[in-house]
Design a protein around this motif. Structure first.
Motif, PDB file in Angstrom:
ATOM      1  N   GLU A  33       1.768 -11.829  -1.486  1.00  0.00           N
ATOM      2  CA  GLU A  33       2.037 -11.155  -2.771  1.00  0.00           C
ATOM      3  C   GLU A  33       1.144  -9.926  -2.918  1.00  0.00           C
ATOM      4  O   GLU A  33       1.614  -8.846  -3.301  1.00  0.00           O
ATOM      5  CB  GLU A  33       1.788 -12.108  -3.945  1.00  0.00           C
ATOM      6  CG  GLU A  33       2.845 -13.157  -4.134  1.00  0.00           C
ATOM      7  CD  GLU A  33       2.502 -14.110  -5.278  1.00  0.00           C
ATOM      8  OE1 GLU A  33       1.843 -13.682  -6.255  1.00  0.00           O
ATOM      9  OE2 GLU A  33       2.900 -15.283  -5.192  1.00  0.00           O
ATOM     10  N   LYS A  37       2.366  -5.917  -2.846  1.00  0.00           N
ATOM     11  CA  LYS A  37       2.040  -4.973  -3.926  1.00  0.00           C
ATOM     12  C   LYS A  37       1.338  -3.742  -3.360  1.00  0.00           C
ATOM     13  O   LYS A  37       1.630  -2.602  -3.765  1.00  0.00           O
ATOM     14  CB  LYS A  37       1.161  -5.645  -4.979  1.00  0.00           C
ATOM     15  CG  LYS A  37       1.913  -6.624  -5.850  1.00  0.00           C
ATOM     16  CD  LYS A  37       0.981  -7.312  -6.834  1.00  0.00           C
ATOM     17  CE  LYS A  37       1.735  -8.396  -7.591  1.00  0.00           C
ATOM     18  NZ  LYS A  37       0.834  -9.210  -8.429  1.00  0.00           N
ATOM     19  N   ASP A  40       3.815  -1.628  -1.519  1.00  0.00           N
ATOM     20  CA  ASP A  40       4.662  -0.914  -2.477  1.00  0.00           C
ATOM     21  C   ASP A  40       3.941   0.274  -3.110  1.00  0.00           C
ATOM     22  O   ASP A  40       4.584   1.203  -3.597  1.00  0.00           O
ATOM     23  CB  ASP A  40       5.174  -1.864  -3.566  1.00  0.00           C
ATOM     24  CG  ASP A  40       6.163  -2.894  -3.016  1.00  0.00           C
ATOM     25  OD1 ASP A  40       6.641  -2.730  -1.866  1.00  0.00           O
ATOM     26  OD2 ASP A  40       6.455  -3.877  -3.735  1.00  0.00           O
TER      27      ASP A  40
END
Length: 168
Positions: A33, A37, A40
């Protein structure tokens, strides 16, 4: 690179308990996760290495639950021909790393165990935010470290790692 299933098989065959395996899955999922992030946001991060490193970070707990579980984990991983990038995650995941001087004082092999790559830092940070299979806050991790009378330098490294990952 190994698949998730292959990594889980290595944990089982090596003798990790179901409890350790569940912890490794939780850490790997949180690390993924975090890595997603960061990716991104434009960071160059290898999600595959993060996932497999997260799954195998506590492989050494098949043999010991002492501070040397990272060293044992690297040995087991080498026996299983694990990629060098994953070996380094296993070696450097404890807390926010251990300096050469601290390692010597703890009786570990004379080496530097501080995470260097983004992938190593992500897994170490994710591990700091998981107790068993429960995700915890950084404040709770620090409180636990203080309760265990972990030295201030180590606590500051954990805080600095969290800040670095948060700002990447």
């Amino acid at each position: 690179m190994l698949s998730r299933e292959d990594a889980l098989d290595i944990l089982k065959v090596s003798g990790c308990s179901d409890k350790v395996i569940a912890h490794c899955i939780t850490v790997a999922d949180l690390a993924l996760e975090i890595a997603t992030k960061l990716r991104d946001k434009g960071k160059d991060v290898d999600l595959e290495i993060v996932e497999i490193g997260g799954l195998l970070h506590d492989l050494g707990r098949a043999r010991t639950h002492g501070i040397d579980h990272a060293i044992m984990g690297v040995d087991i991983a080498k026996e299983n021909n694990i990629a060098p990038a994953v070996l380094e995650i296993i070696k450097r995941h404890i807390g926010a790393g251990i300096t050469r001087e601290e390692a010597e004082a703890m009786g570990l092999p004379n080496d530097d165990y501080i995470p260097v790559t983004l992938e190593q830092k992500i897994v170490a940070h994710a591990d700091n935010l998981v107790m068993g299979t429960e995700r915890i806050s950084l404040d709770r991790r620090i409180l636990k470290m203080q309760e265990k009378q972990i030295d201030k330098k180590s606590i500051e490294r954990v805080k600095a790692l969290a800040e670095e990952i948060g700002l990447c």
